[in-house]
Each structure stands twice: as structure tokens, then as C-alpha cells.
Scaffold this motif. Structure first.
Motif, PDB file in Angstrom:
ATOM      1  N   ASP A 167     -26.508  20.405 -44.306  1.00  0.00           N
ATOM      2  CA  ASP A 167     -27.089  21.060 -45.482  1.00  0.00           C
ATOM      3  C   ASP A 167     -26.028  21.505 -46.477  1.00  0.00           C
ATOM      4  O   ASP A 167     -26.263  21.521 -47.688  1.00  0.00           O
ATOM      5  N   VAL A 211     -26.236   9.294 -44.480  1.00  0.00           N
ATOM      6  CA  VAL A 211     -27.350  10.085 -43.937  1.00  0.00           C
ATOM      7  C   VAL A 211     -26.949  11.550 -44.017  1.00  0.00           C
ATOM      8  O   VAL A 211     -26.090  12.009 -43.267  1.00  0.00           O
ATOM      9  N   ASN A 212     -27.547  12.287 -44.938  1.00  0.00           N
ATOM     10  CA  ASN A 212     -27.102  13.661 -45.215  1.00  0.00           C
ATOM     11  C   ASN A 212     -27.725  14.641 -44.221  1.00  0.00           C
ATOM     12  O   ASN A 212     -28.818  15.165 -44.444  1.00  0.00           O
ATOM     13  N   VAL A 213     -27.027  14.891 -43.118  1.00  0.00           N
ATOM     14  CA  VAL A 213     -27.542  15.807 -42.094  1.00  0.00           C
ATOM     15  C   VAL A 213     -26.883  17.178 -42.162  1.00  0.00           C
ATOM     16  O   VAL A 213     -27.277  18.086 -41.428  1.00  0.00           O
ATOM     17  N   ARG A 267     -27.118   6.913 -36.160  1.00  0.00           N
ATOM     18  CA  ARG A 267     -27.340   7.722 -37.371  1.00  0.00           C
ATOM     19  C   ARG A 267     -26.523   7.180 -38.546  1.00  0.00           C
ATOM     20  O   ARG A 267     -27.088   6.641 -39.499  1.00  0.00           O
ATOM     21  N   GLU A 268     -25.218   7.281 -38.492  1.00  0.00           N
ATOM     22  CA  GLU A 268     -24.374   6.883 -39.625  1.00  0.00           C
ATOM     23  C   GLU A 268     -24.376   5.381 -39.882  1.00  0.00           C
ATOM     24  O   GLU A 268     -24.419   4.934 -41.033  1.00  0.00           O
ATOM     25  N   ALA A 274     -22.377  13.853 -42.634  1.00  0.00           N
ATOM     26  CA  ALA A 274     -22.357  14.906 -41.607  1.00  0.00           C
ATOM     27  C   ALA A 274     -21.194  15.868 -41.801  1.00  0.00           C
ATOM     28  O   ALA A 274     -20.809  16.575 -40.873  1.00  0.00           O
ATOM     29  N   ALA A 300     -32.157  12.717 -44.591  1.00  0.00           N
ATOM     30  CA  ALA A 300     -31.515  13.062 -43.319  1.00  0.00           C
ATOM     31  C   ALA A 300     -32.010  12.198 -42.171  1.00  0.00           C
ATOM     32  O   ALA A 300     -31.506  12.326 -41.053  1.00  0.00           O
ATOM     33  N   ASP A 301     -32.978  11.338 -42.423  1.00  0.00           N
ATOM     34  CA  ASP A 301     -33.529  10.484 -41.374  1.00  0.00           C
ATOM     35  C   ASP A 301     -32.905   9.090 -41.469  1.00  0.00           C
ATOM     36  O   ASP A 301     -33.015   8.423 -42.503  1.00  0.00           O
TER      37      ASP A 301
END
Length: 491
Positions: free
Chosen positions: A133, A129-131, A200-201, A178, A145-146
């Protein structure tokens, strides 16, 4: 002192090795015959479809269904598409469309092509999950990112590869999205709360497990709030309490490349390999440049660790059994491959659906295209990208070393297109784009990475990736005659 042959064969069973050339060297063929579980191919092994089929057939004859693998994610990370870029949009583009049937169909077709070339394992998908940037290693390799979006596409991509009879491998557990550091070079640290990480992950990995994923690839990343210490690859708690007990995963745990500095810089590849197997890794992906002598050193280290009591023999047996089960699953799924249809253009269709435009694309008169250079990450490698296949007058420039005035003068009286890749990560790139827009507010900016930074002026096109099909979709949108001719002829 010669190695105990039983222990040596068990040690071989936890190895996935690279090799140097377009042909399988003797040490690889003999190693497969002596129990090495598989190989991982990279750019240096792939020359043409015919050569790859012949190579993989030779590897397959050396043992009973060795795991023949590669990193083929589609999008920016491609091995079979190295010469011109991938025929499949990457995860960011698929996430932007958010159609799980498209994601499954894309991975089914990509898996079918891999199977046709003789591969039975794909070290994909990336379900991070690419949170962050400024993440230097994931970016467009992520569906987004979701966590919910990534989870549903993680499931679809696993099912698509399995539809094609190819082993899917969800990565990079417990999640590399992250971070602002690349584990090829350092050991990244994520200090988020455990509950945040679980929601999340871990959510996409849970979805992949529910979809029946047979292998999970670890990350050389530290998440202390999940328990244990050190990189996940060497963390017994993360691999057993979290992945196996909490998420219910029963398949093969594959390490990320053991030559990466995030795991082996301080202790060396042989010692890191011992610790990884002891922690719960079943299959060691050694990397790209770990060849015969170094493979032998890893094998020796594993055998000596058992003799010294540092590694339980039962742990080696358990890992070997899981890898044998994975090979048997691949063998059993081989019959599925015959029913997979050939390429049907799903990759280009998906790339077109992913392309976004802010503003109205102008009619470009005699277009002049400026491609702004961006460094390729280690995972991506040197793969062509940009619009030069579609526009005759294209220049590639280095930001900070090129004057906007000179480029503006060359574009006088002509349509101007500026192509960037992850401009949000490079101040010099943003400065160059803004300088060009100050003179040419009618310019079109094409972002072929993540569209995090959108300049206020000009028309902005976002492709969510730099694969060949992403480039072509942007070229069609901008009226490139070559791309439109291909579209009309069905190429």
C-alpha cells in the motif's frame, strides 16, 4: 587512443539516449547515423504536437527506423499529456473496471496517438502487481494487487499497443509492486519466497510474453530468492535463467534508466552500463539527464570492457542484433498505423466507468473545493491534477500548514469538497481531512490515488488516478457545470 570503429558502432547499438531540448542536437543526429539504436523523449523535449512531429521526423531521417520512445502509460505517468493531464485513465482505473476489451481499446487509441506523433516505441505498460500500500513508485501505475487481474490486463495492453503498430515494453521486471522504496533513490529488496514471486510478480510478465511482447524493461530491484545477486538489471541469473529460459522471452531486454541510484549510485553510470550489458540487457535506457559527454563515457566504457576481456564482444553483437530485429519489427508494423481510428472518447468513457462512490453525492450548493497537496513521484513529474479546471473556487493547501478551522469558515453555507491523492500514505493529509469532516460531516472526499484509506464520515469518491479524464469524471459526478457543459457538447 581512438576507439575501434567496429566496437564503437556495436556499443552505440545498445544505447537509447535522451537529449536536452525541443530540437535534436548534432550529437544525437550524428550518433543515430553512427549506430545509436534509439532515443527516449521526456517532458523537456515536448512542446506541441506540431513540434513533436517535426522533431520525430528529423530523428527518423537520421537513421533507418531508430527506436523513438517515451514513457506514456496514460493515467498519472504521461508525457504527451503533461500540459493538462492525460486523456487516458491509468492502469489502476482500468483494473478497477476489469474489462480487458476496454484496456486493449485504450492502449490501441493511445498507441495510435503516439504513432501519429512519430513514436514507434512506448516504455509501457507497467505490469507490476502492487501489493504494498505504501509503494512510493508504482501505486496507480499498476492494474491492481491481484496477479490474475494484472496478467490479463498486461496481455490486453500489449495487444492494444501492437494493434497501433507501436512497440510495447512490459515493465518493471521482475516486479516493483512489493516494495516500500523507490529505485530512483535506493536499491529496494524483496525477500518473498521464490514460489510467491513466481505466482505473483512473474505471472503478468509470463502473460505479456505469451501476448508477443517484443521488449521487457528491467527493475533496479533485488530479489535474492530468484537467484543471483544485486539489482535485476545487473543479475545474469534473473535476466537469463528466469526471463529468457523460464518465461521464454526472446526479444529485447531494456534497462530502466541507468542514472537511477538503485543501479549506479555506488559505481557510476559507465560501469553500471557495462555490467548491465554483460548480465543480459540489450538496450540501455540511460535516463533523462545523461547527455553528450556522459553518453561518450558509456560508449568508451563498453569498448574498453571488451578490450579488457570483461565484456565479451559476442554479447555486444547479440544485443545489437536483437535491437536491430526490434527496429525491423517496428518498421514492418508501421503500415498498421494507417488503419487505427482517431480518438473516440474511450479514455473518458473508461474513467467514468472506473469512478466509484461510497454514499450518496449531495447536491453541492456554491461548492468550495480544497485540494490537499501531495508530492509527485519522479516517474510522474509535474503534471496538473485536481478539480480546479471544473470548479471556480478551488484552493490548493499544504497539509500540516493549514488550519481546518479556516477552511471550514470559508466553506460555511456552501458545499465542501476535499480532494486528496494517496491519503493513506500521508498522516498530515488524513488529519486535515478528519478535522474537516468533524465540522462538516456532509463534505465529499475525492481520492485521486489508491482508495486505501476511507474516512467513516462524508461521501467518498474514488477515481483510481489523477489524469485529466479521471478529474473530469469526478467533476461530472459532483455536478460541476463546466464538466456537464462539455459532456453535453461532446467535448
Amino acid at each position: 587512443m581512438p576507439l575501434d570503429p567496429t566496437l564503437a558502432r556495436l556499443a552505440n547499438a545498445v544505447l537509447m539516449v535522451p537529449f536536452e531540448s525541443h530540437h535534436a542536437p548534432r550529437w544525437v543526429l550524428e550518433g543515430l547515423a553512427e549506430g545509436i539504436s534509439g532515443v527516449c523523449l521526456f517532458h523537456n523535449n515536448l512542446q506541441s504536437p506540431e513540434q513533436v512531429r517535426a522533431l520525430n521526423a528529423q530523428l527518423g531521417e537520421a537513421a533507418d527506423t531508430p527506436l523513438i520512445s517515451l514513457d506514456e502509460e496514460g493515467g498519472d505517468v504521461t508525457r504527451i499529456g503533461q500540459a493538462r493531464g492525460s486523456d487516458y485513465p491509468g492502469n489502476a482505473a482500468l483494473g478497477a473496471v476489469d474489462d480487458t476489451e476496454l484496456t486493449r481499446a485504450t492502449h490501441r487509441e493511445m498507441g495510435g496517438r503516439l504513432a501519429d506523433l512519430g513514436f514507434n516505441t512506448d516504455l509501457a505498460p507497467s505490469v507490476d502487481v502492487n501489493v504494498a500500500d505504501d509503494n512510493p513508485v508504482i501505486g496507480t501505475r499498476s492494474f491492481g494487487a491481484d496477479p490474475g487481474l494484472v496478467a490479463r490486463h498486461a496481455k490486453a495492453s500489449v495487444l492494444g499497443l501492437h494493434d497501433a503498430g507501436v512497440v510495447a515494453c512490459a515493465k518493471h521486471f521482475p516486479g516493483h509492486g512489493a516494495t516500500s522504496q523507490d529505485s530512483h533513490h535506493v536499491l529496494p529488496l524483496v525477500e518473498a519466497d521464490a514460489e510467491v514471486l513466481r505466482e505473483r510478480e512473474l505471472r503478468p510478465f509470463r502473460a505479456a510474453v505469451e501476448a508477443g511482447v517484443r521488449s521487457v524493461l528491467t527493475a533496479h530491484i533485488e530479489m535474492p530468492t530468484l537467484g543471483g545477486s544485486g539489482p535485476a538489471t545487473l543479475n545474469h541469473h534473473v535476466l537469463n535463467r528466469v526471463l529468457r529460459q523460464e518465461l521464454g522471452f526472446t526479444g529485447t531486454v531494456v534497462s530502466d534508466a541507468m542514472e537511477m541510484q538503485g543501479v549506479s549510485e555506488r559505481i557510476g553510470i559507465p560501469e553500471a552500463s557495462v555490467l548491465a550489458v554483460a548480465a543480459g540487457c540489450d538496450l540501455l535506457c540511460l535516463g533523462r539527464f545523461v547527455y553528450a559527454d556522459q553518453v561518450g563515457a558509456v560508449r568508451t566504457a563498453l569498448v574498453e570492457a571488451v578490450r579488457q576481456g570483461r565484456l565479451r564482444g559476442e554479447r555486444l553483437e547479440e544485443a545489437a542484433a536483437r535491437n536491430a530485429d526490434l527496429r525491423a519489427w517496428a518498421r514492418g508494423r508501421a503500415a498498421v498505423r494507417a488503419s487505427v481510428p482517431g480518438p473516440d472518447g474511450v479514455g473518458l468513457s473508461g474513467a467514468r466507468r472506473a469512478t466509484r462512490v461510497r454514499g450518496e453525492p449531495p447536491r453541492l450548493h456554491d461548492p468550495f473545493v480544497v485540494e490537499v497537496e501531495a508530492p509527485a513521484g519522479v516517474a510522474v513529474g509535474e503534471v496538473p491534477w485536481g478539480l480546479s479546471p471544473w470548479f471556480a473556487d478551488t484552493v490548493r493547501v499544504t497539509p500540516g500548514a493549514t488550519a481546518a478551522e479556516d477552511l471550514s469558515a470559508r466553506a460555511a453555507g456552501r458545499g465542501l469538497v476535499v480532494v486528496v491523492r494517496d491519503a493513506h500514505r500521508y498522516p498530515d493529509t488524513r488529519d486535515l481531512v478528519l478535522s474537516l469532516l468533524a465540522v462538516r460531516p456532509d463534505a465529499v472526499v475525492v481520492e485521486m490515488g489508491l482508495p486505501v484509506w476511507l474516512p467513516d464520515l462524508g461521501t467518498h469518491v474514488s477515481t483510481y488516478g489523477a489524469a485529466h479524464v479521471n478529474s473530469r469524471s469526478a467533476a461530472e459526478l459532483l455536478g460541476a457545470e463546466r464538466a456537464l457543459q462539455d459532456a453535453r457538447s461532446g467535448v
